[in-house]
Motif scaffolding. Structure first.
Motif, PDB file in Angstrom:
ATOM      1  N   THR A  90       0.947  -1.191   0.037  1.00 39.29           N
ATOM      2  CA  THR A  90      -0.055  -0.242  -0.160  1.00 39.29           C
ATOM      3  C   THR A  90       1.074   1.267  -0.031  1.00 39.29           C
ATOM      4  O   THR A  90       0.684   2.112  -0.739  1.00 39.29           O
ATOM      5  N   ILE A  91       2.140   1.304   0.791  1.00 38.04           N
ATOM      6  CA  ILE A  91       2.783   2.631   0.837  1.00 38.04           C
ATOM      7  C   ILE A  91       3.394   2.637  -0.673  1.00 38.04           C
ATOM      8  O   ILE A  91       3.313   3.860  -1.205  1.00 38.04           O
ATOM      9  N   ILE A  92       3.797   1.520  -1.077  1.00 38.59           N
ATOM     10  CA  ILE A  92       4.419   1.750  -2.262  1.00 38.59           C
ATOM     11  C   ILE A  92       3.595   2.389  -3.544  1.00 38.59           C
ATOM     12  O   ILE A  92       3.750   2.971  -4.337  1.00 38.59           O
ATOM     13  N   ALA A  93       2.318   1.956  -3.366  1.00 38.06           N
ATOM     14  CA  ALA A  93       1.397   2.097  -4.341  1.00 38.06           C
ATOM     15  C   ALA A  93       0.997   3.635  -4.173  1.00 38.06           C
ATOM     16  O   ALA A  93       0.671   4.444  -5.255  1.00 38.06           O
ATOM     17  N   LEU A  94       0.894   4.019  -3.096  1.00 39.86           N
ATOM     18  CA  LEU A  94       0.728   5.631  -2.861  1.00 39.86           C
ATOM     19  C   LEU A  94       1.827   6.381  -3.422  1.00 39.86           C
ATOM     20  O   LEU A  94       1.525   7.323  -3.649  1.00 39.86           O
ATOM     21  N   PHE A  95       2.991   6.140  -2.990  1.00 39.41           N
ATOM     22  CA  PHE A  95       3.990   6.863  -3.647  1.00 39.41           C
ATOM     23  C   PHE A  95       3.982   7.065  -4.909  1.00 39.41           C
ATOM     24  O   PHE A  95       4.273   8.083  -5.621  1.00 39.41           O
ATOM     25  N   LEU A  96       3.537   5.888  -5.885  1.00 43.97           N
ATOM     26  CA  LEU A  96       3.642   5.993  -7.129  1.00 43.97           C
ATOM     27  C   LEU A  96       2.176   6.563  -7.552  1.00 43.97           C
ATOM     28  O   LEU A  96       2.077   6.995  -8.825  1.00 43.97           O
ATOM     29  N   ALA A  97       1.126   6.250  -6.975  1.00 45.36           N
ATOM     30  CA  ALA A  97      -0.318   6.801  -7.396  1.00 45.36           C
ATOM     31  C   ALA A  97      -0.217   8.383  -7.421  1.00 45.36           C
ATOM     32  O   ALA A  97      -1.084   8.817  -8.090  1.00 45.36           O
ATOM     33  N   VAL A  98       0.312   8.888  -6.420  1.00 45.91           N
ATOM     34  CA  VAL A  98       0.223  10.362  -6.132  1.00 45.91           C
ATOM     35  C   VAL A  98       0.516  11.244  -7.738  1.00 45.91           C
ATOM     36  O   VAL A  98      -0.096  12.051  -8.128  1.00 45.91           O
ATOM     37  N   PRO A  99       1.857  10.836  -8.147  1.00 45.70           N
ATOM     38  CA  PRO A  99       2.020  11.574  -9.380  1.00 45.70           C
ATOM     39  C   PRO A  99       1.179  11.347 -10.731  1.00 45.70           C
ATOM     40  O   PRO A  99       0.885  12.107 -11.443  1.00 45.70           O
ATOM     41  N   ILE A 129      -6.163  -5.848 -13.878  1.00 43.48           N
ATOM     42  CA  ILE A 129      -5.440  -7.280 -13.796  1.00 43.48           C
ATOM     43  C   ILE A 129      -5.414  -7.217 -12.292  1.00 43.48           C
ATOM     44  O   ILE A 129      -4.909  -6.859 -11.323  1.00 43.48           O
ATOM     45  N   ASN A 130      -5.902  -8.590 -11.786  1.00 41.86           N
ATOM     46  CA  ASN A 130      -5.903  -9.124 -10.366  1.00 41.86           C
ATOM     47  C   ASN A 130      -4.709  -9.367  -9.886  1.00 41.86           C
ATOM     48  O   ASN A 130      -3.520  -9.473 -10.425  1.00 41.86           O
ATOM     49  N   SER A 131      -4.550  -9.132  -8.544  1.00 44.34           N
ATOM     50  CA  SER A 131      -3.348  -9.139  -7.871  1.00 44.34           C
ATOM     51  C   SER A 131      -2.791 -10.623  -7.908  1.00 44.34           C
ATOM     52  O   SER A 131      -1.517 -10.881  -7.847  1.00 44.34           O
ATOM     53  N   LEU A 132      -3.630 -11.751  -7.973  1.00 46.93           N
ATOM     54  CA  LEU A 132      -3.017 -12.951  -8.018  1.00 46.93           C
ATOM     55  C   LEU A 132      -2.424 -13.176  -9.280  1.00 46.93           C
ATOM     56  O   LEU A 132      -1.411 -13.926  -9.540  1.00 46.93           O
ATOM     57  N   ILE A 133      -3.018 -12.493 -10.427  1.00 41.65           N
ATOM     58  CA  ILE A 133      -2.079 -12.522 -11.779  1.00 41.65           C
ATOM     59  C   ILE A 133      -0.767 -11.776 -11.824  1.00 41.65           C
ATOM     60  O   ILE A 133      -0.004 -12.566 -12.339  1.00 41.65           O
ATOM     61  N   TRP A 134      -1.065 -10.584 -11.219  1.00 43.17           N
ATOM     62  CA  TRP A 134       0.608  -9.949 -11.076  1.00 43.17           C
ATOM     63  C   TRP A 134       1.496 -10.879 -10.318  1.00 43.17           C
ATOM     64  O   TRP A 134       2.634 -10.945 -10.601  1.00 43.17           O
ATOM     65  N   ALA A 135       0.782 -11.640  -9.301  1.00 42.32           N
ATOM     66  CA  ALA A 135       1.690 -12.441  -8.438  1.00 42.32           C
ATOM     67  C   ALA A 135       2.449 -13.589  -9.319  1.00 42.32           C
ATOM     68  O   ALA A 135       3.535 -13.703  -9.104  1.00 42.32           O
ATOM     69  N   LEU A 136       1.631 -14.160 -10.176  1.00 48.26           N
ATOM     70  CA  LEU A 136       1.894 -15.250 -11.006  1.00 48.26           C
ATOM     71  C   LEU A 136       2.926 -14.598 -11.899  1.00 48.26           C
ATOM     72  O   LEU A 136       4.105 -15.346 -12.006  1.00 48.26           O
ATOM     73  N   ALA A 154       1.386  -3.893  -4.565  1.00 51.42           N
ATOM     74  CA  ALA A 154       1.650  -2.361  -5.137  1.00 51.42           C
ATOM     75  C   ALA A 154       1.034  -2.112  -6.443  1.00 51.42           C
ATOM     76  O   ALA A 154       0.602  -1.000  -6.673  1.00 51.42           O
ATOM     77  N   ILE A 155       1.437  -3.023  -7.330  1.00 50.56           N
ATOM     78  CA  ILE A 155       0.969  -2.491  -8.739  1.00 50.56           C
ATOM     79  C   ILE A 155      -0.428  -2.689  -8.806  1.00 50.56           C
ATOM     80  O   ILE A 155      -1.130  -1.795  -9.485  1.00 50.56           O
ATOM     81  N   ILE A 158      -2.129   0.790  -7.390  1.00 51.66           N
ATOM     82  CA  ILE A 158      -1.661   1.970  -7.961  1.00 51.66           C
ATOM     83  C   ILE A 158      -2.980   2.606  -8.735  1.00 51.66           C
ATOM     84  O   ILE A 158      -3.223   3.737  -8.643  1.00 51.66           O
ATOM     85  N   GLY A 159      -3.425   1.777  -9.753  1.00 52.96           N
ATOM     86  CA  GLY A 159      -4.697   2.282 -10.198  1.00 52.96           C
ATOM     87  C   GLY A 159      -5.903   2.716  -9.566  1.00 52.96           C
ATOM     88  O   GLY A 159      -6.495   3.693  -9.713  1.00 52.96           O
ATOM     89  N   PHE A 160      -6.222   2.093  -8.473  1.00 54.07           N
ATOM     90  CA  PHE A 160      -7.325   2.291  -7.659  1.00 54.07           C
ATOM     91  C   PHE A 160      -7.010   3.568  -6.932  1.00 54.07           C
ATOM     92  O   PHE A 160      -8.016   4.203  -6.847  1.00 54.07           O
TER      93      PHE A 160
END
Length: 271
Positions: A90-99, A129-136, A154-155, A158-160
């Motif tokens: 969540t922290i990584i996603a927030l840093f990338l989602a802001v810009p 893309i679901n987080s399970l697919i990203w994990a795979l 994190a990935i 970001i979009g959410f």
């Protein structure tokens, strides 16, 4: 609403004849589509297993109760890994989602013709893309483990986060921005003193809400090898250790309930 006259008396009707015909035609088309879909599902379903499901469920319930309580000593580290996956992701996603959100918002994007479409593409692609697919995919690239789970969460987030945040940016009070701009403030000063203070409550609420969602999603990433308590669940299911499975499910339920309570308290304090 149409009114029909019969024997000099006005009778109210909800729809005209044509509207009623169209209404029933839509229902008929809907029923035909449902019947066709049900036929396709029925052909692909082994109904013997469906009718036998209550007996199988009762058998598994009998095997899974009572839970293996002494196994809980081995779940401390996996549930901690799950919490870390959700929190760090969540922290990584927030840093990338802001810009990305500032680039996507109409009132803050540097270029509505080039930059904004790219930002919107990032938002759509990471959310779709679901987080399970990203994990795979990440497990195939960087190998199994907690790190793959963190990056997958994190990935996915970001979009959410960026979508909700850029919508909040577009709904800010422009009068405050104009007032700060009129003082001769630079673009960065306008952003720091005119925009950011207005979206901070929304940002905090989005962060807590997404963290709550990520707790749930991170509990199952272990099923594909991305670490966390899902890894223990997968191992127990593979050996049909149903008392361990029931205990793991209770631990997951407790973690989700606690995260829901924490996020509700934090959102209540913010709002």
């Amino acid at each position: 609403m149409p009114i029909r006259e019969t024997n000099s008396q006005k009778i109210w009707q909800r729809r005209t004849g044509r509207e009623s015909l169209s209404h029933w035609a839509m229902w008929l088309v809907g029923l035909m589509i449902f019947a066709y879909c049900w036929q396709q599902i029925s052909q692909a379903t082994t109904w013997f297993f469906v009718w036998d499901a209550p007996r199988i469920a009762n058998d598994i319930w009998t095997r899974a109760t009572p839970p293996k309580w002494d196994y809980i000593a081995q779940l401390g580290e996996p549930i901690w890994d799950t919490l870390n996956i959700a929190t760090l992701g969540t922290i990584i996603a927030l840093f990338l989602a802001v810009p990305v959100a500032f680039f996507a918002a109409r009132n803050t994007t540097p270029s509505a013709l080039f930059v904004r479409p790219i930002a919107l593409l990032i938002i759509v692609s990471t959310r779709s893309i679901n987080s399970l697919i990203w994990a795979l995919l990440l497990i195939a690239i960087i190998g199994p483990g907690v790190f793959a789970g963190v990056i997958a969460i994190a990935i996915r987030s970001i979009g959410f986060c960026a979508k909700l945040l850029y919508e909040a940016i577009e709904e800010i009070d422009e009068i405050q921005v104009e007032a700060i701009t009129a003082t001769g403030a630079s673009r960065w000063q306008v952003m720091a003193y005119g925009i950011v203070p207005q979206i901070l409550p929304a940002f905090a609420g989005i962060a807590v809400f997404r963290w709550d969602i990520n707790i749930r999603e991170s509990t199952v990433l272990g099923l594909v090898g991305a670490g966390g308590i899902g890894l223990q669940l997968s191992a127990s299911l593979n050996v049909l250790a149903w008392p361990q499975v029931s205990l793991i499910l209770l631990v997951i339920l407790a973690a989700v309930v606690i995260s829901e309570w924490v996020s509700a308290k934090v959102r209540g304090a913010i709002i």
